[in-house]
Motif scaffolding. Sequence first.
Motif, PDB file in Angstrom:
ATOM      1  N   VAL A  63       0.838  -1.198   0.000  1.00 31.51           N
ATOM      2  CA  VAL A  63       0.000   0.000   0.000  1.00 31.51           C
ATOM      3  C   VAL A  63       0.875   1.250   0.000  1.00 31.51           C
ATOM      4  O   VAL A  63       0.633   2.202  -0.758  1.00 31.51           O
ATOM      5  N   TYR A  64       1.909   1.254   0.818  1.00 32.06           N
ATOM      6  CA  TYR A  64       2.786   2.429   0.912  1.00 32.06           C
ATOM      7  C   TYR A  64       3.503   2.681  -0.410  1.00 32.06           C
ATOM      8  O   TYR A  64       3.549   3.816  -0.900  1.00 32.06           O
TER       9      TYR A  64
ATOM     10  N   ASN B 267       2.692   1.657  -3.457  1.00 30.17           N
ATOM     11  CA  ASN B 267       1.780   1.945  -4.558  1.00 30.17           C
ATOM     12  C   ASN B 267       0.947   3.192  -4.329  1.00 30.17           C
ATOM     13  O   ASN B 267       0.393   3.752  -5.276  1.00 30.17           O
ATOM     14  N   GLY B 268       0.834   3.632  -3.071  1.00 33.10           N
ATOM     15  CA  GLY B 268       0.037   4.811  -2.764  1.00 33.10           C
ATOM     16  C   GLY B 268      -1.442   4.612  -3.009  1.00 33.10           C
ATOM     17  O   GLY B 268      -2.177   5.574  -3.246  1.00 33.10           O
ATOM     18  N   SER B 269      -1.892   3.355  -2.942  1.00 35.11           N
ATOM     19  CA  SER B 269      -3.280   3.061  -3.271  1.00 35.11           C
ATOM     20  C   SER B 269      -3.651   1.675  -2.763  1.00 35.11           C
ATOM     21  O   SER B 269      -2.887   0.720  -2.942  1.00 35.11           O
ATOM     22  N   TYR B 270      -4.828   1.554  -2.151  1.00 34.80           N
ATOM     23  CA  TYR B 270      -5.341   0.240  -1.759  1.00 34.80           C
ATOM     24  C   TYR B 270      -5.629  -0.611  -3.005  1.00 34.80           C
ATOM     25  O   TYR B 270      -5.354  -1.810  -3.028  1.00 34.80           O
ATOM     26  N   THR B 271      -6.196   0.040  -4.023  1.00 34.81           N
ATOM     27  CA  THR B 271      -6.567  -0.674  -5.243  1.00 34.81           C
ATOM     28  C   THR B 271      -5.335  -1.225  -5.952  1.00 34.81           C
ATOM     29  O   THR B 271      -5.305  -2.393  -6.359  1.00 34.81           O
ATOM     30  N   GLN B 272      -4.308  -0.385  -6.111  1.00 37.65           N
ATOM     31  CA  GLN B 272      -3.088  -0.832  -6.790  1.00 37.65           C
ATOM     32  C   GLN B 272      -2.368  -1.899  -5.979  1.00 37.65           C
ATOM     33  O   GLN B 272      -1.801  -2.850  -6.534  1.00 37.65           O
ATOM     34  N   ALA B 273      -2.383  -1.773  -4.661  1.00 34.58           N
ATOM     35  CA  ALA B 273      -1.759  -2.792  -3.812  1.00 34.58           C
ATOM     36  C   ALA B 273      -2.477  -4.123  -3.950  1.00 34.58           C
ATOM     37  O   ALA B 273      -1.843  -5.184  -4.028  1.00 34.58           O
ATOM     38  N   ALA B 274      -3.807  -4.078  -3.978  1.00 32.36           N
ATOM     39  CA  ALA B 274      -4.580  -5.307  -4.136  1.00 32.36           C
ATOM     40  C   ALA B 274      -4.256  -5.981  -5.465  1.00 32.36           C
ATOM     41  O   ALA B 274      -4.112  -7.206  -5.545  1.00 32.36           O
ATOM     42  N   ARG B 275      -4.125  -5.178  -6.507  1.00 26.86           N
ATOM     43  CA  ARG B 275      -3.798  -5.718  -7.821  1.00 26.86           C
ATOM     44  C   ARG B 275      -2.403  -6.343  -7.827  1.00 26.86           C
ATOM     45  O   ARG B 275      -2.198  -7.417  -8.390  1.00 26.86           O
ATOM     46  N   ALA B 276      -1.446  -5.660  -7.195  1.00 23.26           N
ATOM     47  CA  ALA B 276      -0.078  -6.175  -7.165  1.00 23.26           C
ATOM     48  C   ALA B 276       0.020  -7.475  -6.372  1.00 23.26           C
ATOM     49  O   ALA B 276       0.817  -8.356  -6.709  1.00 23.26           O
TER      50      ALA B 276
ATOM     51  N   ARG C  55      -7.518   9.321   4.274  1.00 26.17           N
ATOM     52  CA  ARG C  55      -8.106   9.651   2.993  1.00 26.17           C
ATOM     53  C   ARG C  55      -7.789  11.089   2.609  1.00 26.17           C
ATOM     54  O   ARG C  55      -7.833  11.992   3.439  1.00 26.17           O
ATOM     55  N   GLN C  56      -7.450  11.298   1.338  1.00 22.43           N
ATOM     56  CA  GLN C  56      -7.196  12.637   0.828  1.00 22.43           C
ATOM     57  C   GLN C  56      -7.748  12.704  -0.592  1.00 22.43           C
ATOM     58  O   GLN C  56      -7.169  12.159  -1.518  1.00 22.43           O
ATOM     59  N   GLY C  57      -8.882  13.368  -0.739  1.00 23.41           N
ATOM     60  CA  GLY C  57      -9.563  13.365  -2.022  1.00 23.41           C
ATOM     61  C   GLY C  57     -10.016  11.958  -2.347  1.00 23.41           C
ATOM     62  O   GLY C  57     -10.660  11.295  -1.537  1.00 23.41           O
ATOM     63  N   ARG C  58      -9.639  11.476  -3.525  1.00 21.68           N
ATOM     64  CA  ARG C  58      -9.986  10.119  -3.922  1.00 21.68           C
ATOM     65  C   ARG C  58      -8.894   9.117  -3.572  1.00 21.68           C
ATOM     66  O   ARG C  58      -9.056   7.923  -3.811  1.00 21.68           O
ATOM     67  N   GLY C  59      -7.780   9.622  -3.035  1.00 26.10           N
ATOM     68  CA  GLY C  59      -6.670   8.745  -2.721  1.00 26.10           C
ATOM     69  C   GLY C  59      -6.383   8.681  -1.242  1.00 26.10           C
ATOM     70  O   GLY C  59      -7.212   9.039  -0.397  1.00 26.10           O
ATOM     71  N   ILE C  60      -5.197   8.203  -0.919  1.00 30.15           N
ATOM     72  CA  ILE C  60      -4.759   8.116   0.468  1.00 30.15           C
ATOM     73  C   ILE C  60      -3.380   8.735   0.592  1.00 30.15           C
ATOM     74  O   ILE C  60      -2.641   8.847  -0.387  1.00 30.15           O
ATOM     75  N   THR C  61      -3.035   9.123   1.801  1.00 30.55           N
ATOM     76  CA  THR C  61      -1.694   9.643   2.073  1.00 30.55           C
ATOM     77  C   THR C  61      -1.190   9.035   3.365  1.00 30.55           C
ATOM     78  O   THR C  61      -1.979   8.818   4.306  1.00 30.55           O
ATOM     79  N   PRO C  62       0.081   8.677   3.467  1.00 29.00           N
ATOM     80  CA  PRO C  62       0.596   8.041   4.682  1.00 29.00           C
ATOM     81  C   PRO C  62       0.742   9.048   5.817  1.00 29.00           C
ATOM     82  O   PRO C  62       1.040  10.224   5.591  1.00 29.00           O
ATOM     83  N   THR C  63       0.520   8.591   7.025  1.00 32.57           N
ATOM     84  CA  THR C  63       0.749   9.426   8.198  1.00 32.57           C
ATOM     85  C   THR C  63       2.239   9.413   8.543  1.00 32.57           C
ATOM     86  O   THR C  63       3.023   8.655   7.962  1.00 32.57           O
TER      87      THR C  63
END
Length: 280
Positions: free
Chosen positions: A12-13, A15-24, A50-58
């Motif tokens: 997830v970190y 790829n910056g995305s839950y969706t892309q991580a799931a695909r990978a 959550r930030q807009g339509r994406g996510i950002t790490p804390t």
Amino acid sequence: MDLNLIRIFVAVYSNGSYTQAARALNISQPAVSQAIKRLEDSVGMPLFIRQGRGITPTAKAVSMAEPLETAMNLINGAFSSERRLLGYGVEAVLHSIGKLDGIKFVLPPSDQSQALDDLRTNKVELMVDNVMTEDPAFVSELLSEQPIVVVCREQHSRLTTETMTREAFYNEEHVVLKTRRGGSQLLDVLTPESLEPRNETMEVTALSGMAMMISSSDLIGIMPVSFARLWENKLSLKIMPMPIKSLPLALHLVYHRRFTDDQHHRSIREQIRERVNQHL
């Protein structure tokens, strides 16, 4: 600590995305979300917001990412000494690398963004190409730089000297590569001056096809000098300097940072560098 949670966190970190991580990882997005929630419960604080339509790490996720990614690479490397990598490689450099145990090369897609997405999602594990990226998720190492040259057959009916004029360059009929990057042909990218219209008579999909067509006609073509030298004697070709200003073709070795410390991946990279340096 469940090692699978760490694997999913790193995906997830990077790829910056839950969706892309799931695909990978070839798992469902809800499974990724649940794993991150379990890990957050374990560390006692949120890792992604959550930030807009994406996510950002804390800040916590950032502090965890590097040591956990390094640890996962070391663990993966311990089990991967016999695995075979899949990589993208352009024809202009594959002849320099040759057959290399531990990796299979295929030609990259013409769409540069697609090639980078395939690296991001682990469809391929490295790429040797003239691709340029400033995405911090990737490492991009300059592998080689070489000039591009004009090539014709030795017995060309009009080009009888070892050089050609600018006027002849535009008057002669050209065979060009079909592959484009960013909507432009290679010459457009490597020429710092405005180009006049060329007489593009034929289009081919490979440099080898270009060399064959040039050897049996009065067409001229443009290719990297190392590739031209490979076929010069075999096909009775003549190599001439470019009559217009051009930049060298820069080939890069590009890979995702997740593989930086992977032992097998690093060994393949070292062999690629050595082969290319020996050939040029």
